[in-house]
Design a protein around this motif. Structure first.
Motif, short mmCIF file in Angstrom:
data_model
loop_
_atom_site.label_atom_id
_atom_site.label_comp_id
_atom_site.label_asym_id
_atom_site.label_seq_id
_atom_site.Cartn_x
_atom_site.Cartn_y
_atom_site.Cartn_z
N GLU A 1 0.83 -1.20 0.00
CA GLU A 1 0.00 0.00 0.00
C GLU A 1 0.88 1.26 0.00
OE1 GLU A 1 -3.33 2.05 -0.47
OE2 GLU A 1 -3.28 -0.13 -0.31
N GLY A 2 0.53 2.20 -0.87
CA GLY A 2 1.26 3.45 -0.93
C GLY A 2 2.46 3.44 -1.86
N LEU A 3 2.71 2.31 -2.52
CA LEU A 3 3.86 2.22 -3.43
C LEU A 3 3.39 1.92 -4.86
CD1 LEU A 3 6.65 0.43 -1.34
CD2 LEU A 3 6.58 2.82 -2.09
N ASP A 4 2.39 2.67 -5.29
CA ASP A 4 1.91 2.53 -6.67
C ASP A 4 3.09 2.65 -7.64
OD1 ASP A 4 -0.38 3.05 -5.12
OD2 ASP A 4 -1.44 3.88 -6.84
N GLY A 5 3.14 1.78 -8.62
CA GLY A 5 4.18 1.83 -9.62
C GLY A 5 5.38 0.95 -9.34
N LEU A 6 5.40 0.30 -8.17
CA LEU A 6 6.55 -0.53 -7.79
C LEU A 6 6.73 -1.70 -8.75
CD1 LEU A 6 8.84 -1.31 -5.83
CD2 LEU A 6 7.11 -2.50 -4.44
N ALA A 7 5.64 -2.36 -9.12
CA ALA A 7 5.74 -3.53 -9.99
C ALA A 7 6.30 -3.15 -11.36
CB ALA A 7 4.38 -4.20 -10.14
N ASN A 8 5.78 -2.07 -11.93
CA ASN A 8 6.25 -1.65 -13.24
C ASN A 8 7.68 -1.12 -13.18
OD1 ASN A 8 5.19 -1.61 -15.97
ND2 ASN A 8 5.48 0.60 -15.90
#
Length: 462
Positions: A66-73
């Motif tokens: 949560e709060g780390l949008d974009g981590l996967a990409n």
């Protein structure tokens, strides 16, 4: 003459049956490596080319903290930025020398990748790809450069209302659900991002036993097995059980959620309207595909005809379905001059009501079926498209015979089934509607649709 006509009639009756009974996608051979990685293989010696695609379950944006949008990409983007044996420049030079392509990315449910090359270069390409997946170095300087690029990309997206609309809609529709994570990141998540988080995500989520691969092209089985064992087969087995790869049920709008995003310099207003769709294995997929083709899925659809051809309100209007394992999404979108957004939305809602209540004529349905059948062959023409199809069929548990009966099911769909799909899937009272435009010019037009939550495009995040 009568005998000739009888024979001709029989031939004409048999041709459609022959067309739809053809095996659309040959069944691949399954190869399992010692480390648990599964490979689906089909030899195609027509040209000296090979394509591979891979999918890593549980490594998509839905599994970010949560709060780390974009981590996967971000993690996927860094895979080509250097390994224990090659720098980013050396990888780029090797691919250029071979005339090969190699890329990695992520979706909601998984990370993915793939490459294409001449058959003679397959061993080298798979060596590079396996190194990228199993031993990326995540160097500090490459991380900082990539982070800077992402910050610049985010600014560019906010300056482009068409691109920004998709991000605002995703947050508005999915909210706190993991599918609401923004793949390019947000102002807040990029500020919190760290190299250690990328390394942790990779260590936990990139595992051979969670990876499947498809290889299609001019390579013999015995040669491929040897290459695989010398490349991906050396990816060490992961320690311990795989992390959870389950996703909670998708949210379902209750009532209307209306969001207005103010972009003071916008001369046009953009809208996205969404409601629940269907899961990949839902039997409504076939009638829904026909229904959407007619309503907003092609250039001559109701939506495009009314908004573009008849009214001249826009250059583009469309609708689509997106499906996952746990559910799906219907979305319609378009854009027009600020002073016309109210009229555009009125027409859109009228067309939704018409489809739900009246359905479509037999002539329209026949036209849509012909369109879908006519567009289908090119979807499985290339080695890469076949490889991608294998992974999709396996991941969504659709079966390798899926395409064999797909066109038959399209042809057999009845008007009442298509009308039922419209009644179930086209939004009426519960939906999410997001508009991006100059609020001072469009706010008055939007009041009749309900109470709007207002945002400024200059505010952080989406």
């Amino acid at each position: 003459m009568s005998k000739f006509l009888t024979v001709l009639t029989i031939i004409l009756l048999l041709v459609p049956a022959m067309l739809f009974s053809t095996e659309r996608l040959p069944r691949p051979e399954k190869i399992t490596l010692d480390n648990g990685l599964v490979v689906y293989y089909l030899q195609n010696p027509e040209l000296p080319l090979v394509s591979f695609r891979l999918l890593i379950k549980g490594a998509g944006s839905a599994f970010e903290p949560e709060g780390l949008d974009g981590l996967a990409n971000f993690t996927a983007d860094m895979l080509l930025k250097g390994t224990r044996t090659m720098t980013a420049e050396e990888i780029a030079e090797a691919l250029d020398f071979m005339g090969a392509r190699l890329a990695f990315t992520s979706a909601e449910e998984y990370a993915s990748g793939g490459g294409d090359c001449l058959s003679q270069f397959l061993p080298r390409l798979l060596q590079i790809a396996s190194d990228c997946l199993s031993s990326p170095t995540f160097k500090e300087d490459e991380y900082e450069k990539e982070l800077s690029r992402k910050v610049d990309t985010l600014k560019a997206v906010k300056d482009n209302p068409a691109r920004a609309l998709r991000q605002y809609f995703k947050k508005a529709y999915f909210g706190q659900h993991p599918f609401g994570h923004i793949s390019l990141g947000t102002d807040s998540s990029l500020a919190r991002m760290s190299l250690s988080e990328l390394k942790k995500f990779h260590a936990q989520r990139y595992r051979p036993d969670m990876t499947m691969m498809a290889v299609v092209g001019d390579v013999k089985r015995e040669d491929l097995v040897k290459i695989l064992n010398e490349t991906f087969g050396r990816w060490p087995k992961a320690a311990g059980p795989a992390p959870a790869a389950s996703i909670p049920p998708l949210p379902s709008p209750a009532g209307q959620k209306l969001v207005l995003v103010d972009k003071p310099d916008a001369t046009q207003a953009y809208f996205a309207l969404g409601s629940p769709g269907f899961a990949q294995k839902d039997k409504i997929a076939v009638p829904a595909t026909i229904m959407n083709t007619l309503w907003g899925g092609r250039f001559t659809s109701w939506l495009s005809t009314e908004l573009r051809i008849k009214r001249g309100l826009t250059y583009g209007a469309s609708s689509s379905f997106q499906s996952w394992k746990i559910g799906g999404l219907f979305m319609a979108s378009s854009y027009t001059r600020n002073e016309k957004i109210g009229e555009m939305l009125d027409i859109t809602f009228d067309l939704l009501k018409k489809a739900r209540s009246q359905g479509f004529s037999p002539e329209e349905i026949e036209s849509a079926k012909n369109y879908i059948i006519g567009q289908f062959p090119e979807t499985l023409e290339t080695n890469g498209s076949k490889a991608s199809a294998y992974l999709r069929l396996v991941f969504y548990e659709l079966g390798f015979d899926y395409f064999d009966h797909y066109l038959v099911d399209i042809q057999a769909a009845r008007p009442e089934e298509i009308k039922k799909a419209a009644a179930r899937l086209l939004p009426e009272k519960s939906y999410t509607l997001v508009v991006v435009g100059k609020a001072s010019d469009i706010k008055k037009q939007l009041e009749k649709f309900g109470r709007w939550e207002e945002k400024k495009i200059t505010d952080p995040d989406f």
